[in-house]
Design a protein around this motif. Structure first.
Motif, PDB file in Angstrom:
ATOM      1  N   LEU A 167      10.228  -1.124  -8.498  1.00 16.08           N
ATOM      2  CA  LEU A 167      11.266  -2.839  -7.743  1.00 16.08           C
ATOM      3  C   LEU A 167      11.664  -2.824  -8.578  1.00 16.08           C
ATOM      4  O   LEU A 167      12.289  -3.620  -8.778  1.00 16.08           O
ATOM      5  CB  LEU A 167      10.314  -3.524  -6.917  1.00 16.08           C
ATOM      6  CG  LEU A 167       9.033  -2.386  -6.408  1.00 16.08           C
ATOM      7  CD1 LEU A 167       7.942  -3.423  -5.549  1.00 16.08           C
ATOM      8  CD2 LEU A 167      10.318  -2.402  -4.602  1.00 16.08           C
ATOM      9  N   ARG A 188      15.321  -5.322  -7.351  1.00 17.18           N
ATOM     10  CA  ARG A 188      14.621  -5.771  -6.164  1.00 17.18           C
ATOM     11  C   ARG A 188      13.925  -6.959  -6.565  1.00 17.18           C
ATOM     12  O   ARG A 188      13.204  -7.668  -6.251  1.00 17.18           O
ATOM     13  CB  ARG A 188      13.880  -4.410  -5.589  1.00 17.18           C
ATOM     14  CG  ARG A 188      15.135  -3.570  -4.553  1.00 17.18           C
ATOM     15  CD  ARG A 188      14.203  -2.264  -3.946  1.00 17.18           C
ATOM     16  NE  ARG A 188      14.325  -2.624  -2.479  1.00 17.18           N
ATOM     17  CZ  ARG A 188      13.404  -2.238  -1.807  1.00 17.18           C
ATOM     18  NH1 ARG A 188      13.486  -1.172  -2.005  1.00 17.18           N
ATOM     19  NH2 ARG A 188      12.911  -2.673  -0.520  1.00 17.18           N
ATOM     20  N   ILE A 192      12.629 -10.139  -5.169  1.00 13.11           N
ATOM     21  CA  ILE A 192      11.862 -10.156  -4.935  1.00 13.11           C
ATOM     22  C   ILE A 192      10.913 -11.173  -6.515  1.00 13.11           C
ATOM     23  O   ILE A 192      11.276 -11.076  -7.801  1.00 13.11           O
ATOM     24  CB  ILE A 192      10.649  -9.012  -4.989  1.00 13.11           C
ATOM     25  CG1 ILE A 192      11.025  -8.268  -3.625  1.00 13.11           C
ATOM     26  CG2 ILE A 192       8.911  -8.734  -5.173  1.00 13.11           C
ATOM     27  CD1 ILE A 192       9.661  -7.099  -3.802  1.00 13.11           C
ATOM     28  N   ALA A 215      -1.640  -5.480  -2.899  1.00 14.45           N
ATOM     29  CA  ALA A 215      -2.700  -4.540  -2.984  1.00 14.45           C
ATOM     30  C   ALA A 215      -1.967  -2.852  -2.658  1.00 14.45           C
ATOM     31  O   ALA A 215      -2.937  -2.198  -2.423  1.00 14.45           O
ATOM     32  CB  ALA A 215      -3.943  -4.782  -1.411  1.00 14.45           C
ATOM     33  N   ALA A 216      -1.322  -2.649  -2.087  1.00 18.11           N
ATOM     34  CA  ALA A 216      -0.888  -1.529  -1.341  1.00 18.11           C
ATOM     35  C   ALA A 216       0.809  -0.565  -2.628  1.00 18.11           C
ATOM     36  O   ALA A 216       1.099   0.194  -2.187  1.00 18.11           O
ATOM     37  CB  ALA A 216       0.026  -1.364  -0.008  1.00 18.11           C
ATOM     38  N   LEU A 217       1.017  -1.457  -3.747  1.00 16.89           N
ATOM     39  CA  LEU A 217       1.619  -0.530  -4.114  1.00 16.89           C
ATOM     40  C   LEU A 217       0.398  -0.491  -5.935  1.00 16.89           C
ATOM     41  O   LEU A 217       0.005  -1.130  -6.139  1.00 16.89           O
ATOM     42  CB  LEU A 217       3.197  -1.622  -4.864  1.00 16.89           C
ATOM     43  CG  LEU A 217       3.847  -2.404  -3.863  1.00 16.89           C
ATOM     44  CD1 LEU A 217       4.227  -3.208  -4.621  1.00 16.89           C
ATOM     45  CD2 LEU A 217       4.244  -1.355  -3.479  1.00 16.89           C
ATOM     46  N   SER A 269       5.435  -9.516  -4.485  1.00 18.00           N
ATOM     47  CA  SER A 269       5.542  -7.573  -4.184  1.00 18.00           C
ATOM     48  C   SER A 269       5.270  -8.274  -2.644  1.00 18.00           C
ATOM     49  O   SER A 269       5.148  -7.371  -2.222  1.00 18.00           O
ATOM     50  CB  SER A 269       4.426  -7.111  -4.611  1.00 18.00           C
ATOM     51  OG  SER A 269       4.565  -6.767  -5.827  1.00 18.00           O
ATOM     52  N   GLU A 270       6.050  -9.315  -2.039  1.00 21.31           N
ATOM     53  CA  GLU A 270       5.866  -9.569  -0.673  1.00 21.31           C
ATOM     54  C   GLU A 270       4.518  -9.585  -0.299  1.00 21.31           C
ATOM     55  O   GLU A 270       4.586  -8.301   0.948  1.00 21.31           O
ATOM     56  CB  GLU A 270       6.950  -8.591  -0.302  1.00 21.31           C
ATOM     57  CG  GLU A 270       8.732  -8.958  -0.492  1.00 21.31           C
ATOM     58  CD  GLU A 270       9.631  -8.425   0.000  1.00 21.31           C
ATOM     59  OE1 GLU A 270       9.155  -7.469   1.019  1.00 21.31           O
ATOM     60  OE2 GLU A 270      10.464  -8.436  -0.344  1.00 21.31           O
ATOM     61  N   LYS A 271       3.668  -9.597  -0.360  1.00 26.97           N
ATOM     62  CA  LYS A 271       2.330  -9.724  -0.267  1.00 26.97           C
ATOM     63  C   LYS A 271       1.627  -7.877   0.220  1.00 26.97           C
ATOM     64  O   LYS A 271       0.604  -8.380   0.645  1.00 26.97           O
ATOM     65  CB  LYS A 271       2.087 -10.717   1.399  1.00 26.97           C
ATOM     66  CG  LYS A 271       2.186 -12.012   1.534  1.00 26.97           C
ATOM     67  CD  LYS A 271       2.116 -12.395   3.205  1.00 26.97           C
ATOM     68  CE  LYS A 271       2.427 -13.570   2.672  1.00 26.97           C
ATOM     69  NZ  LYS A 271       2.002 -14.333   4.368  1.00 26.97           N
ATOM     70  N   GLN A 272       2.349  -7.797  -1.053  1.00 26.28           N
ATOM     71  CA  GLN A 272       2.082  -6.012  -1.025  1.00 26.28           C
ATOM     72  C   GLN A 272       1.642  -5.125  -1.747  1.00 26.28           C
ATOM     73  O   GLN A 272       1.304  -4.376  -2.390  1.00 26.28           O
ATOM     74  CB  GLN A 272       3.282  -5.499  -0.242  1.00 26.28           C
ATOM     75  CG  GLN A 272       3.327  -5.798   1.130  1.00 26.28           C
ATOM     76  CD  GLN A 272       3.027  -4.718   2.065  1.00 26.28           C
ATOM     77  OE1 GLN A 272       2.265  -3.850   2.003  1.00 26.28           O
ATOM     78  NE2 GLN A 272       2.680  -5.068   3.381  1.00 26.28           N
TER      79      GLN A 272
END
Lengths: 296, 437
Positions: free
Chosen positions: B259, B264, B182, B249-251, B244-247
């Motif tokens: 990560l 990663r 990433i 808002a969830a991290l 963040s691989e489009k995530q």
């Protein structure tokens, strides 16, 4: 002139009521009245409030698109919670009444998630859904299960449903226990008489159990409608209303306005709107009660 | 009168005088209460050793109590509304102080500034942005900048070079993505305000500091091309999956460090406060930092400056003079400031003139470079602007709250900037834009 003893008897009840009433006034009634008052002011929550009349209410209707998103999401939540846990709860409660052994075990298993604090449950599910370190993250490597990864907290199309699933897991056991208790109150002779007449198991359910459960169902529907519009904890802990307000609820937006944006007066006006929606549900319930829908 | 009686009376008198002295001395001792937002053990210990104890030694008539709370903001607000609270207050930056100032909850510091010479001791730009409606309302106690953090070991192993411009940055992200890494790790679900790190970087480095200054003074509009380009480029990186691989808002923030620790992710856009975590989350590999590369042709990357924390006095304090003396204590000794910076690591970077000699010998070389980088930026005048310091509060809040909506295509960039302009115009009219250097 009433005698001393009569006076004592007449007012004895108040002696027990007054402490609770005083507490209620300070903790509930006082803040409620203050909320209505401050809704008409521009107030940051810190300094002196400034009178603005109905400006907050007008701004909410005309400009607050986030609150509209929140209300729509609350309605989606309502549809989910008026169907899934209700159907699941009453069906499994009925099936459990047919079971001869292990009823206590089933009841315990179904009710166990309810006793876990919602904060803990929400955190655990947030980890299960974690896109890198959770179960969802692990599914990315399994080709035939990859479709499940779209149900993540970072996907705006499914974030709300993902949260609702966790909340359902936590909550449906409560419905089960209530329905189970209500079903056990039904006179068994009604079932025996129906069996003698040749009724099947599902006929017993639809013709006897459900109609006699109606008071419980109506009351739980009312509570569920109000609770759906008061939901806050799961969304706040799991997504804070994101991504991009996709899982925003009315309550999370009110919290944001009141405690993060220093718009306490505006938040009070939002709360008034939410209260009015809940009042509609209560009025509906009273109307149904008058029509006799609550009784059988 | 017998001899024994005289001796007994003498003893009683001496004891009485001693007791009286002790009582009067105790009665004169002032207790100052300082509520700090810092709760990490390392920083709290640093505060006790480098500030609390030395201050009490230097001021024997003052007893300093340092307290911190989880959910600090809510408790502080409740206390101040109740006209209680501590004598000395930590805030999250000048922008946050505005609401408290408008509510007359903070003591204006103009007189003390003159008495203690704060405008000469503290960096002029830091003092300037702590002014509100012509008054000094708080003092900046921690300054910071935005940097690019990277896994140096990974870069060396993979043969990657740091980017120097937008094209090479995009190329680097492509290589990292192709290698299954990433490019940029980032998470904001538990702290959506972190989106302001991105708006700070992209507005200052793409729209350019001059244009940012012009928009904050009302000479330009947020809807103009440079600001649109800034958000477009951020959206481009995000939608490529390089953040963040489009995530994101969830991290959570800690997840993004997870990560990083797991190797990663290769890089991170974050401020100097990342020093609190980067040492602990870089077990098994080496890390370093670099300036933000030139993300837009023609825009020399500025050193993006911000005030991460400021300190103020409660308007209801009963000991304003002693409290002001404490404030001055924080800015008076460069060597003490160096010790705090070393112990707190990434926090409590007091904005006063320091030299290398003021830092302890064990001060990390990368932190020294960082400090020098910030000094060079200030000396050259090519500084950018952190939103939490220089934006008015509602404009900043709207931008960080809705940045995710833009990258998720739930809101257009045009609408995002148009709403920013509308909110900003109102705050500009109300005089709520912090003073720019």
């Amino acid at each position: 002139m009433p005698s001393g003893r009569k006076l004592y008897t007449r007012y004895l009840g108040w002696i027990f009521v007054i402490p609770g009433l005083a507490l209620y006034t300070v903790v509930v009634l006082g803040p409620s009245v203050a909320t209505v008052r401050y809704a008409f002011f521009d107030w940051s929550g810190l300094g002196k409030p400034q009178w603005v009349g109905f400006k907050n209410f007008v701004d909410i209707v005309l400009h607050d698109w986030v609150f509209r998103i929140g209300l729509v999401n609350n309605i989606k939540y309502l549809i989910i919670f008026l169907t899934v846990p209700m159907i699941l709860g009453v069906t499994l409660a009925y099936i459990t009444t047919l079971v001869r052994r292990g009823v206590a075990v089933y009841s315990t298993i179904f009710f166990l998630p309810v006793v876990i604090a919602s904060v803990v449950t929400a955190r655990i599910w947030a980890w299960i859904y974690h896109p890198f370190f959770g179960v969802t993250g692990a599914l990315k490597d399994i080709s035939w299960l990859q479709w499940l990864t779209q149900f993540s907290l970072g996907n705006p199309d499914y974030a709300l449903y993902t949260i609702a699933f966790a909340d359902l897991w936590h909550w449906w056991g409560f419905m089960f226990v209530i329905y189970h208790g209500a079903l056990r109150q039904i006179d068994v002779q009604l079932y025996e008489a129906a069996r003698i007449e040749g009724a099947s198991t599902w006929q017993l359910f639809f013709k006897i159990s459900l109609p006699l459960l109606r008071p419980t169902i109506v009351f739980l529907y009312l509570l569920q409608m109000i609770w759906c519009f008061m939901t806050f904890d799961y969304v706040y802990i799991m997504t804070r209303g994101g991504p991009g307000h996709a899982s925003e609820l009315a309550t999370t937006w009110i919290y944001d306005q009141a405690f993060i944006q220093f718009e306490a007066g505006y938040a009070c006006a939002l709360t008034i709107y939410l209260t009015l929606i809940c009042v509609v549900f209560v009025v509906l319930y009273l109307y149904l009660k008058r029509r006799g829908w609550e009784s059988y | 009168m017998g001899k024994k009686k005289l001796i007994a009376i003498g003893i009683v008198v001496v004891l009485g005088i001693a007791l009286g002295s002790f009582t009067s001395a105790s009665a004169k001792k002032v207790t100052l209460v300082w509520w700090t937002e810092y709760h990490a053990a390392r920083i709290y210990d640093a505060i006790r050793e480098t500030i609390e104890k030395p201050f009490e030694i230097a001021n024997p008539d003052v007893d300093l109590k340092v307290e911190y709370f989880p959910d600090y903001d809510r408790i502080l607000r409740t206390a101040l509304v109740a006209e209680a609270g501590p004598d000395i207050i930590d805030l999250h930056g000048p922008s946050y102080a505005i609401e408290y100032v408008d509510a007359n909850m903070l003591l204006l510091l103009d007189e003390y500034a003159e008495k203690f010479g704060w405008k000469e001791k503290i960096f002029p730009w830091a003092i300037a942005c702590s002014m509100y409606k012509g008054h000094l309302t708080s003092l900046p106690v921690h300054y910071e900048t935005m940097l690019l953090w990277y896994n140096r070991t990974m870069f060396e192993e993979k043969g990657w070079n740091l980017a120097t411009d937008w094209d090479s940055f995009v190329s680097l992200c492509e290589k990292q993505d192709a290698a299954g890494v990433i490019p940029l790790t980032y998470g904001s679900v538990d702290f959506v305000i972190a989106n302001s790190w991105m708006t700070s970087i992209f507005f200052s480095c793409i729209a350019g500091p001059e244009n940012v200054k012009r928009v904050l003074t009302g000479e330009m509009k947020w809807t103009e091309e440079p600001f649109k380009k800034a958000i477009e480029k951020y959206r481009f990186l995000w939608q490529k999956g390089w953040i963040s691989e489009k995530q994101s808002a969830a991290l959570a923030l800690d997840d993004s460090w997870g990560l990083w620790q797991d190797k990663r992710a290769a890089m991170k856009f974050e401020g100097t406060w990342a020093l609190q975590n980067v040492f602990d989350f870089s077990k098994g590999f080496d890390w370093d930092w670099a300036p933000i590369p030139q993300l837009e042709p023609g825009v020399v990357p500025p050193v993006i400056m911000g005030i991460g924390s400021n300190i103020a006095l409660n308007a209801k304090t009963e000991h304003p003079d002693q409290a002001a003396t404490f404030l001055d204590f924080l800015f008076s000794d460069p060597k003490r400031a160096g010790r705090i910076m070393d112990a707190a690591r990434g926090e409590f970077w007091v904005p006063i003139k320091l030299s290398k000699a003021d830092f302890p010998p064990e001060f990390d070389e990368r932190m020294i470079r960082c400090f020098e980088y910030m000094g060079e930026g200030m000396a050259s005048g090519n500084i950018g602007y952190c939103t939490w310091t220089f934006w008015p509060p509602k404009t900043d809040a709207f931008q960080y709250q809705n940045l995710d909506s833009v990258v998720l295509d739930r809101m257009s960039i045009e609408d995002y900037l148009a709403s920013s302009q509308e909110i900003f115009e109102q705050e500009l009219a109300e005089g709520r834009v912090p003073t720019l250097p």
